[in-house]
Design a protein around this motif. Structure first.
Motif, mmCIF file in Angstrom:
data_model
loop_
_atom_site.group_PDB
_atom_site.id
_atom_site.type_symbol
_atom_site.label_atom_id
_atom_site.label_comp_id
_atom_site.label_asym_id
_atom_site.label_seq_id
_atom_site.Cartn_x
_atom_site.Cartn_y
_atom_site.Cartn_z
ATOM 1 N N LEU A 1 29.705 39.380 41.175
ATOM 2 C CA LEU A 1 31.090 39.236 40.686
ATOM 3 C C LEU A 1 31.248 39.918 39.330
ATOM 4 C CD1 LEU A 1 32.141 35.607 41.654
ATOM 5 C CD2 LEU A 1 32.368 37.732 42.922
ATOM 6 N N LEU B 1 34.073 44.044 37.132
ATOM 7 C CA LEU B 1 34.466 42.729 37.635
ATOM 8 C C LEU B 1 34.823 42.896 39.100
ATOM 9 C CD1 LEU B 1 36.730 41.437 34.737
ATOM 10 C CD2 LEU B 1 34.571 40.446 35.476
ATOM 11 N N GLN B 2 34.086 42.264 39.967
ATOM 12 C CA GLN B 2 34.277 42.393 41.410
ATOM 13 C C GLN B 2 34.441 43.858 41.794
ATOM 14 O OE1 GLN B 2 37.377 39.633 42.595
ATOM 15 N NE2 GLN B 2 36.381 37.961 41.529
ATOM 16 N N ARG C 1 42.477 41.015 34.107
ATOM 17 C CA ARG C 1 41.138 40.620 33.685
ATOM 18 C C ARG C 1 41.028 39.087 33.590
ATOM 19 N NH1 ARG C 1 40.836 38.828 28.635
ATOM 20 N NH2 ARG C 1 41.702 40.699 27.689
ATOM 21 N N SER D 1 42.554 36.904 35.214
ATOM 22 C CA SER D 1 42.556 36.225 36.509
ATOM 23 C C SER D 1 41.188 36.333 37.186
ATOM 24 C CB SER D 1 43.645 36.807 37.411
ATOM 25 O OG SER D 1 43.285 38.106 37.803
ATOM 26 N N CYS D 2 40.316 37.217 36.682
ATOM 27 C CA CYS D 2 38.970 37.365 37.255
ATOM 28 C C CYS D 2 37.919 36.632 36.436
ATOM 29 C CB CYS D 2 38.560 38.835 37.310
ATOM 30 S SG CYS D 2 39.445 39.794 38.511
ATOM 31 N N GLY E 1 39.561 31.992 36.968
ATOM 32 C CA GLY E 1 38.782 33.199 37.253
ATOM 33 C C GLY E 1 37.453 32.819 37.877
ATOM 34 N N ARG E 2 37.037 33.586 38.888
ATOM 35 C CA ARG E 2 35.824 33.210 39.612
ATOM 36 C C ARG E 2 34.568 33.480 38.803
ATOM 37 N NH1 ARG E 2 38.599 30.277 41.699
ATOM 38 N NH2 ARG E 2 38.948 29.914 43.914
#
Lengths: 315, 259
Positions: free
Chosen positions: B8, B67-68, B80, B82-83, B156-157
């Protein structure tokens, strides 16, 4: 704060504002004033007081959030005194005392001082706390230069400079008041639209970035909007302190710090407070007038201390 | 599934300097879906800088962050956020702010506060009872619970925690550790946790990244990386022994005063 606190504060503020507005039109040195004169003199003055009060309070609320410092306001950051210096220089150059003349140089003064702050702030490694100190120093510089001008000027020059240093709404004209209203309204809505970024800054700059706010862009926009707002206010009414400092803190104590409600409530209460203060300035020593800036400081400072000590424990 | 899909957050060859001081020199690390990675190292070894650069709080001076699969440099601030979620060690708000308002700020880049989500997050972190309290009046550990709830709202994951459990008591630390494990296992989070408390880190983490002087000193499964030799090299002043915990089998650090 309970869920209904912002709504309650809005209703009380609106009632207070309406009362101050009505009394501003009715009361004065002459009890039976010609309706024509009310429209020519008292109406523009009340309108201008409302616009300037709203503008200063919102500028204060936004600057406090931006600098994460409760002492920030246009006055303490030196933006007001930049504007006053611009006005005095305009007067010294023999420009007319209206929007096209001295108003324009007052406006330029606010922008120049804010630009210096923005330049300092955009240099890497210049912390926000130093930026406040830089603003205070700029403020001293501006006020000292105005005082220097007063020391060298004749009686008329001193009178003109005092207007800018102490704040005065007596020069209000209908056209100018309407123009100020339009400009102030536009800039307040611009700042209000930034409520999410300002909210995020409550947790500090680092957390605001982590929450997805583009902090440098936000800082630039808010500083420019707030400076324009101060420029409009000071160029039409001189330097009026404490409204920008006290009103936002007062609202925060009772309705919280979130800007979606803080900004409109500050505008409402700022307008009401300055109309009431100007009414007091006109009536207290009638038939003479007190400078409205002196009245806001005389009432604002003790009231603020009282609210500070009283409300501390309840939040 | 390509092997890359589980990564991720990937940081490759990160370089960062503060003036003349080098904080990171060519640090590479990958945080995988479902894994909790502990970032371990002495003071000034670059742990916080690594988190802040990968979270987009500090600018990327050299190297690449993905990121991902997407380059961090090309993402907007809101995309950004949201991740990747970053939580620091504490907050000191200058203005009155209630705990639930602070938690609600987690969704600030998306839109207005989401009350149902705020309640869910504060419940999950065990701090719903503090919702009406002013953040400034909370203890350090309570503030950290509130900040953890805010991170859940942000959602965010990739979850980066910089000493975010350090002031919690053992009860809340355990609950938060279990929460982080659940987020990894059930919701596919990738968690990066900076902790000076090595026993805490070793108990909850799958993977450990050792940093020393801005360089990677070890990266791999906790039980392989946390050894008496590796930690002895990181903390030369401490006389320490690593042995498995009788309760969980995770490596534990025992230290003794020197005579």
């Amino acid at each position: 704060m309970r869920a209904g606190a912002p709504a309650r504060l809005a209703v009380i503020g609106a009632a207070f504002g309406l009362l101050a507005f009505t009394l501003s039109l009715k009361l004065g040195v002459a009890d039976h004033l010609d309706p024509e004169l009310i429209v020519q003199l008292r109406l523009p003055r009340a309108l201008l007081a409302a616009a300037v009060g709203a503008g200063l309070a919102v500028a204060g609320a936004a600057l406090q959030a931006l600098f994460a410092n409760p002492l920030c306001e246009p006055y303490t950051l030196g933006i007001s005194s930049g504007s006053a210096l611009g006005a005095v220089l305009g007067g010294a150059l023999g420009l007319a005392a209206d929007y096209g003349g001295v108003g324009l140089t007052a406006f330029a003064g606010a922008l120049v001082f804010a630009a210096v702050l923005q330049l300092l702030g955009s240099r890497g490694g210049f912390p926000t706390s130093s930026l406040l100190l830089a603003g205070v120093m700029l403020g001293f510089l501006g006020s000292s230069l105005v005082a220097l001008w007063m020391a060298l000027a004749d009686a008329a020059g001193i009178q003109g400079a005092l207007f800018w240093l102490l704040g005065d709404l007596s020069r209000a004209r209908l056209q100018g008041a309407v123009l100020t209203w339009a400009a102030v309204g536009l800039l307040i809505s611009t700042l209000w639209s930034r409520w999410r970024g300002l909210d995020a800054l409550l947790l500090g700059e680092e957390d605001a970035r982590a929450l997805g706010i583009d902090v440098p862009a936000l800082r630039k926009r808010v500083l420019i909007s707030a400076s324009l707002l101060v420029g409009f206010c000071v160029s039409s009414a001189g330097m009026i302190g404490f409204v920008g400092l006290v009103v936002p803190h007062f609202i925060r104590r009772f309705a919280g710090s979130l800007h979606s409600s803080l900004i409109p409530l500050s505008a409402l209460w700022g307008a009401a407070v300055l109309m009431a203060a100007d009414l007091g300035a006109r009536l207290a020593a009638s038939p003479y007038e007190l400078p409205v800036g002196v009245v806001t400081a005389l009432f604002g400072a003790p009231l603020f201390l009282w609210v500070l000590t009283r409300a501390r424990g309840t939040r | 599934m390509k092997p890359d899909d589980r990564v991720l957050l990937g940081a490759y060859g990160l370089i960062h300097r503060f003036g003349p001081a080098t904080a990171l020199s060519e640090v590479s690390v990958e945080l995988r879906r479902g894994e909790l990675t502990a970032l371990i190292g002495p003071n000034g070894s670059g742990k916080s800088t690594l988190l802040k650069v990968t979270a987009g709080i500090l600018p990327i001076q050299g190297g690449v962050v993905k990121l991902q699969g997407k380059e961090l440099r090309s993402m907007s601030s809101a995309a950004r956020a949201s991740c990747v979620t970053y939580v620091g060690g504490g907050i000191r708000p200058e203005f009155p702010l209630r705990a639930r308002e602070a938690v609600g700020l987690g969704s600030v880049s998306r839109g207005p506060s989401e009350p149902a989500k705020v309640q869910w997050a504060m419940d999950a972190c065990g701090c719903w009872g503090l919702r009406e309290r002013d953040v400034a009046s909370l203890s350090g550990g309570e503030q950290q619970l509130v900040m953890l709830a805010r991170a859940l709202v942000q959602g965010g994951r990739v979850l980066l925690l910089d000493e975010s459990l350090s002031k919690m008591d053992l009860h809340h630390q355990t609950r938060s550790g279990e929460l982080l494990r659940r987020l990894c296992r059930d919701d596919g989070y990738a968690v990066g946790l900076v902790a000076h408390d090595l026993n805490l880190a070793a108990e909850w983490a799958d993977t450990a990244l050792l940093l020393n002087g801005g360089r990677v000193a070890g990266f791999g499964p906790v039980r392989e990386v946390l050894t008496s030799q590796s930690l002895g090299a990181l903390y030369p002043g401490a006389s320490l022994t690593v042995a498995p915990s009788p309760a969980s089998g995770a490596p534990k650090v025992f230290f003794a005063r020197s005579r």
